[in-house]
Design an enzyme around this catalytic site. Structure first.
Site, short mmCIF file in Angstrom:
data_model
loop_
_atom_site.label_atom_id
_atom_site.label_comp_id
_atom_site.label_asym_id
_atom_site.label_seq_id
_atom_site.Cartn_x
_atom_site.Cartn_y
_atom_site.Cartn_z
NE ARG A 18 -2.10 -1.36 3.55
CZ ARG A 18 -2.59 -1.06 4.81
NH1 ARG A 18 -3.58 -0.58 5.18
NH2 ARG A 18 -1.67 -1.45 5.70
CG ASN A 36 -3.84 -4.58 3.27
OD1 ASN A 36 -3.41 -4.64 2.28
ND2 ASN A 36 -3.43 -4.52 4.50
#
Length: 88
Positions: A18, A36
């Site tokens: 990320r 996520n």
């Protein structure tokens, strides 16, 4: 301007996917977000010019060095006019 929603499978959580994605998007001037998912995948939305978004989709197919991407699902959608890039 285009919008793509990307679902990335493999070893993509716990490998800085990320944060690396955020930095790659900001470098290319792409707006959107990344998060996520409970099933172990990573979901991202990219909005920007065609070339920059396509480059980010290609990056998602590799991910950061410690990731192991086994699949990428890409869906087109109408741009929403997002600004900035965030980690959710």
């Amino acid at each position: 301007m285009i919008r793509k929603r990307v679902l990335v499978s493999g070893r993509v959580q716990g490998v800085f996917f990320r944060d690396t994605c955020r930095r790659a998007a900001e470098t290319r001037g792409v707006a959107g977000w990344v998060r996520n998912l409970p099933d172990g995948r990573v979901e991202a939305v990219f909005e920007g010019d065609d070339e920059a978004v396509d480059a980010l989709v290609a990056w998602a197919g590799r991910g950061p060095e410690s990731a192991h991407v086994t699949g990428v699902e890409v869906r087109d959608g109408p741009p929403e006019g997002l600004t900035g890039f965030s980690i959710r």
